[in-house]
Scaffold this motif. Structure first.
Motif, PDB file in Angstrom:
ATOM      1  N   LEU A 193       0.795  -1.149  -0.033  1.00  0.00           N
ATOM      2  CA  LEU A 193       0.001  -0.068   0.014  1.00  0.00           C
ATOM      3  C   LEU A 193       1.036   1.114  -0.070  1.00  0.00           C
ATOM      4  O   LEU A 193       1.993   1.230   0.549  1.00  0.00           O
ATOM      5  CB  LEU A 193      -0.825  -0.108   1.259  1.00  0.00           C
ATOM      6  CG  LEU A 193      -1.969  -1.025   1.186  1.00  0.00           C
ATOM      7  CD1 LEU A 193      -2.644  -1.028   2.606  1.00  0.00           C
ATOM      8  CD2 LEU A 193      -3.128  -0.774   0.259  1.00  0.00           C
ATOM      9  N   PRO A 194       0.500   2.320  -0.618  1.00  0.00           N
ATOM     10  CA  PRO A 194      -0.802   2.525  -1.234  1.00  0.00           C
ATOM     11  C   PRO A 194      -0.652   1.831  -2.756  1.00  0.00           C
ATOM     12  O   PRO A 194       0.524   1.610  -3.402  1.00  0.00           O
ATOM     13  CB  PRO A 194      -0.980   3.892  -1.398  1.00  0.00           C
ATOM     14  CG  PRO A 194       0.500   4.579  -1.574  1.00  0.00           C
ATOM     15  CD  PRO A 194       1.249   3.759  -0.536  1.00  0.00           C
ATOM     16  N   VAL A 195      -1.794   1.461  -3.249  1.00  0.00           N
ATOM     17  CA  VAL A 195      -2.107   0.819  -4.532  1.00  0.00           C
ATOM     18  C   VAL A 195      -1.525   1.763  -5.632  1.00  0.00           C
ATOM     19  O   VAL A 195      -1.556   3.130  -5.284  1.00  0.00           O
ATOM     20  CB  VAL A 195      -3.323   0.292  -4.902  1.00  0.00           C
ATOM     21  CG1 VAL A 195      -3.593  -0.837  -3.893  1.00  0.00           C
ATOM     22  CG2 VAL A 195      -4.273   1.335  -4.735  1.00  0.00           C
ATOM     23  N   ASP A 196      -1.237   1.372  -6.801  1.00  0.00           N
ATOM     24  CA  ASP A 196      -0.735   2.139  -8.018  1.00  0.00           C
ATOM     25  C   ASP A 196      -2.130   3.071  -8.591  1.00  0.00           C
ATOM     26  O   ASP A 196      -3.259   2.694  -8.127  1.00  0.00           O
ATOM     27  CB  ASP A 196      -0.299   1.328  -9.225  1.00  0.00           C
ATOM     28  CG  ASP A 196      -1.274   0.420  -9.444  1.00  0.00           C
ATOM     29  OD1 ASP A 196      -2.024   0.777 -10.609  1.00  0.00           O
ATOM     30  OD2 ASP A 196      -1.144  -0.682  -8.858  1.00  0.00           O
ATOM     31  N   ALA A 197      -1.783   4.108  -9.293  1.00  0.00           N
ATOM     32  CA  ALA A 197      -2.723   4.953  -9.610  1.00  0.00           C
ATOM     33  C   ALA A 197      -3.781   4.303 -10.684  1.00  0.00           C
ATOM     34  O   ALA A 197      -5.050   4.550 -10.533  1.00  0.00           O
ATOM     35  CB  ALA A 197      -2.328   6.162 -10.364  1.00  0.00           C
ATOM     36  N   HIS A 198      -3.301   3.343 -11.329  1.00  0.00           N
ATOM     37  CA  HIS A 198      -4.347   2.792 -12.461  1.00  0.00           C
ATOM     38  C   HIS A 198      -5.184   1.709 -11.554  1.00  0.00           C
ATOM     39  O   HIS A 198      -6.323   1.855 -11.740  1.00  0.00           O
ATOM     40  CB  HIS A 198      -3.519   1.600 -13.224  1.00  0.00           C
ATOM     41  CG  HIS A 198      -4.432   0.898 -14.177  1.00  0.00           C
ATOM     42  ND1 HIS A 198      -4.657  -0.513 -13.987  1.00  0.00           N
ATOM     43  CD2 HIS A 198      -4.697   1.184 -15.302  1.00  0.00           C
ATOM     44  CE1 HIS A 198      -5.291  -0.772 -14.625  1.00  0.00           C
ATOM     45  NE2 HIS A 198      -5.200   0.057 -15.825  1.00  0.00           N
ATOM     46  N   SER A 199      -4.853   1.115 -10.521  1.00  0.00           N
ATOM     47  CA  SER A 199      -5.664   0.303  -9.796  1.00  0.00           C
ATOM     48  C   SER A 199      -6.560   1.179  -8.794  1.00  0.00           C
ATOM     49  O   SER A 199      -8.022   0.630  -8.673  1.00  0.00           O
ATOM     50  CB  SER A 199      -4.969  -0.678  -8.749  1.00  0.00           C
ATOM     51  OG  SER A 199      -4.051  -1.406  -9.438  1.00  0.00           O
ATOM     52  N   ALA A 200      -6.069   2.269  -8.358  1.00  0.00           N
ATOM     53  CA  ALA A 200      -7.196   3.092  -7.467  1.00  0.00           C
ATOM     54  C   ALA A 200      -7.937   3.784  -8.524  1.00  0.00           C
ATOM     55  O   ALA A 200      -9.348   3.709  -7.989  1.00  0.00           O
ATOM     56  CB  ALA A 200      -6.151   4.237  -6.979  1.00  0.00           C
ATOM     57  N   ILE A 201      -7.885   4.334  -9.484  1.00  0.00           N
ATOM     58  CA  ILE A 201      -8.901   5.262 -10.497  1.00  0.00           C
ATOM     59  C   ILE A 201      -9.764   4.096 -10.807  1.00  0.00           C
ATOM     60  O   ILE A 201     -10.876   4.092 -10.899  1.00  0.00           O
ATOM     61  CB  ILE A 201      -7.998   5.583 -11.470  1.00  0.00           C
ATOM     62  CG1 ILE A 201      -7.213   6.770 -11.217  1.00  0.00           C
ATOM     63  CG2 ILE A 201      -9.218   6.338 -12.707  1.00  0.00           C
ATOM     64  CD1 ILE A 201      -6.345   7.281 -12.167  1.00  0.00           C
ATOM     65  N   LEU A 202      -9.238   2.943 -11.311  1.00  0.00           N
ATOM     66  CA  LEU A 202     -10.386   1.805 -11.717  1.00  0.00           C
ATOM     67  C   LEU A 202     -10.998   1.352 -10.655  1.00  0.00           C
ATOM     68  O   LEU A 202     -12.272   1.009 -10.517  1.00  0.00           O
ATOM     69  CB  LEU A 202      -9.418   0.754 -12.414  1.00  0.00           C
ATOM     70  CG  LEU A 202     -10.364  -0.331 -13.114  1.00  0.00           C
ATOM     71  CD1 LEU A 202     -11.388   0.164 -14.115  1.00  0.00           C
ATOM     72  CD2 LEU A 202      -9.497  -1.374 -13.863  1.00  0.00           C
ATOM     73  N   GLY A 203     -10.487   1.243  -9.193  1.00  0.00           N
ATOM     74  CA  GLY A 203     -11.355   0.703  -8.356  1.00  0.00           C
ATOM     75  C   GLY A 203     -12.347   1.952  -7.760  1.00  0.00           C
ATOM     76  O   GLY A 203     -13.492   1.282  -7.441  1.00  0.00           O
ATOM     77  N   ALA A 204     -12.040   3.057  -7.797  1.00  0.00           N
ATOM     78  CA  ALA A 204     -13.163   4.160  -7.536  1.00  0.00           C
ATOM     79  C   ALA A 204     -14.282   3.894  -8.311  1.00  0.00           C
ATOM     80  O   ALA A 204     -15.545   4.010  -7.843  1.00  0.00           O
ATOM     81  CB  ALA A 204     -12.401   5.437  -7.517  1.00  0.00           C
ATOM     82  N   ALA A 205     -13.922   3.768  -9.976  1.00  0.00           N
ATOM     83  CA  ALA A 205     -15.203   3.834 -10.813  1.00  0.00           C
ATOM     84  C   ALA A 205     -15.833   2.587 -10.576  1.00  0.00           C
ATOM     85  O   ALA A 205     -17.055   2.496 -10.579  1.00  0.00           O
ATOM     86  CB  ALA A 205     -14.367   3.904 -12.308  1.00  0.00           C
ATOM     87  N   VAL A 206     -15.122   1.243 -10.336  1.00  0.00           N
ATOM     88  CA  VAL A 206     -15.787   0.128 -10.197  1.00  0.00           C
ATOM     89  C   VAL A 206     -16.564  -0.023  -9.222  1.00  0.00           C
ATOM     90  O   VAL A 206     -17.853  -0.681  -8.909  1.00  0.00           O
ATOM     91  CB  VAL A 206     -14.894  -1.316 -10.387  1.00  0.00           C
ATOM     92  CG1 VAL A 206     -15.469  -2.384 -10.068  1.00  0.00           C
ATOM     93  CG2 VAL A 206     -14.304  -1.247 -11.797  1.00  0.00           C
ATOM     94  N   GLY A 207     -16.084   0.363  -7.935  1.00  0.00           N
ATOM     95  CA  GLY A 207     -16.737   0.438  -6.962  1.00  0.00           C
ATOM     96  C   GLY A 207     -18.188   1.286  -6.802  1.00  0.00           C
ATOM     97  O   GLY A 207     -19.066   0.760  -6.318  1.00  0.00           O
ATOM     98  N   TYR A 208     -18.153   2.445  -7.187  1.00  0.00           N
ATOM     99  CA  TYR A 208     -19.375   2.868  -7.516  1.00  0.00           C
ATOM    100  C   TYR A 208     -20.116   2.639  -8.278  1.00  0.00           C
ATOM    101  O   TYR A 208     -21.370   2.377  -7.972  1.00  0.00           O
ATOM    102  CB  TYR A 208     -19.078   4.618  -7.903  1.00  0.00           C
ATOM    103  CG  TYR A 208     -20.230   5.569  -7.824  1.00  0.00           C
ATOM    104  CD1 TYR A 208     -20.384   6.213  -6.532  1.00  0.00           C
ATOM    105  CD2 TYR A 208     -21.279   5.554  -8.802  1.00  0.00           C
ATOM    106  CE1 TYR A 208     -21.745   7.044  -6.397  1.00  0.00           C
ATOM    107  CE2 TYR A 208     -22.351   6.377  -8.661  1.00  0.00           C
ATOM    108  CZ  TYR A 208     -22.523   7.166  -7.544  1.00  0.00           C
ATOM    109  OH  TYR A 208     -23.620   8.169  -7.533  1.00  0.00           O
TER     110      TYR A 208
END
Length: 306
Positions: A193-208
């Motif tokens: 942690l923290p995760v990379d920007a690619h995983s974080a941005i995709l994670g935020a989008a997928v989560g919502y």
């Protein structure tokens, strides 16, 4: 000042026990402040919503609720000073020591002896213990500070949701942005942690989008919402903090626990299928567990899946 802070951090890093105890005490103090946030922030937001309604509808059409003027002006997280809701006696500094004051006062107001809800010392105790656990996990690292902020926010969100069935944007959206900003910082190999920007941005989008889609499908079938938009935003925040890879683990843990509690409550209350149960506390608990043991749980999950 920087030299003093660096020296203190050096001393704490040389003694893990001292570091954990220090964060325990800090967590108790923060827990005391979180009690203020939990009580006042929803009221502050309700005031804002009523002001927006008054400005939109105009004074002739706006019908304020009966308790709209009960709270004094100004009213925020700092003023007025905390006081007994029964007699109005202000709480002194000595009466505001986490847990200790509650025990010394025997759980009652010093002036009128009105009972103090047990929730207040419980929030302080839980916040202190969780803070100590975070300090044990992450040690004297910069990410420990980030993990503490997440932990404290989750405590506040959990109790507010239990009280009001609200996950306020004032907490969920900052968590989302913090998670995204953390993704541009270097990853600490020992934690992943923290995760990379690619995983974080995709994670935020997928989560919502994932919870939004589930709710849309549920609404089409049941003709009512199954969860609130605050749940979508909190799940998106977890996606930003932990990456899209851990979202399935979080939702499985929270859904399983929520379903178990919901079934138990329905049985206890006469099988009322329309019983409203806030999902935020289960989501918050699952997110914190992933913060602490996410990699281990993922390893177990994939091992069993294979």
């Amino acid at each position: 000042m920087q030299d003093l802070l660096g020296f203190l951090l050096y001393l704490l890093s040389s003694s893990p026990t001292a570091w954990i105890v220090t964060m325990l005490v800090l967590g108790l103090l923060v827990g005391s402040f979180l009690n203020v946030v939990i009580h006042r922030l929803p009221i502050m937001k309700e005031r804002e919503w009523h002001e927006m309604a008054r400005d939109t509808l105009g004074p002739d059409l706006y019908d304020p609720p009966r308790d709209a003027t009960e709270k004094p002006q100004p009213y925020n997280l700092l003023v007025p000073r905390s006081a007994c809701p029964k007699c109005g006696a202000q709480i002194t500094a000595l009466q505001n020591i986490p847990i200790v004051s509650y025990l010394f006062l025997r759980g009652a107001c010093a002036n009128c002896r009105t009972r103090i809800p047990i929730r207040y010392p419980v929030v302080e105790f839980v916040t202190g213990v969780l803070s100590a656990a975070v300090a044990w996990k992450f040690g004297v690292t910069w990410y420990c500070a980030a993990a503490l902020i997440l932990t404290w926010a989750l405590v506040a969100l959990t109790v507010i949701d239990l009280d009001r069935m609200l996950l306020l944007d004032d907490i969920t959206l900052p968590l989302l942005w913090i998670g995204l900003l953390l993704s541009v910082a270097p990853t600490l190999p020992q934690f992943g942690l923290p995760v990379d920007a690619h995983s974080a941005i995709l994670g935020a989008a997928v989560g919502y989008v994932s919870l939004w889609a589930v709710n849309k499908a549920y609404k089409a079938i049941a003709k009512q919402d199954g969860m609130g938009y605050g749940d979508f935003k909190l799940f998106a925040a977890f996606g930003a903090w932990f990456g899209w890879q851990k979202l399935l683990l979080i939702i499985l843990m929270s859904a399983f626990t929520g379903a178990a509690v919901g079934i138990a409550l329905m049985i206890a209350q006469g099988r009322n299928r329309k019983l409203a149960i806030p999902f935020g506390p289960f989501l918050a608990a699952a997110g914190w567990i992933v913060l602490m043991w996410g990699d281990r749980l993922m390893a177990v999950y994939w091992y069993r899946a294979s």
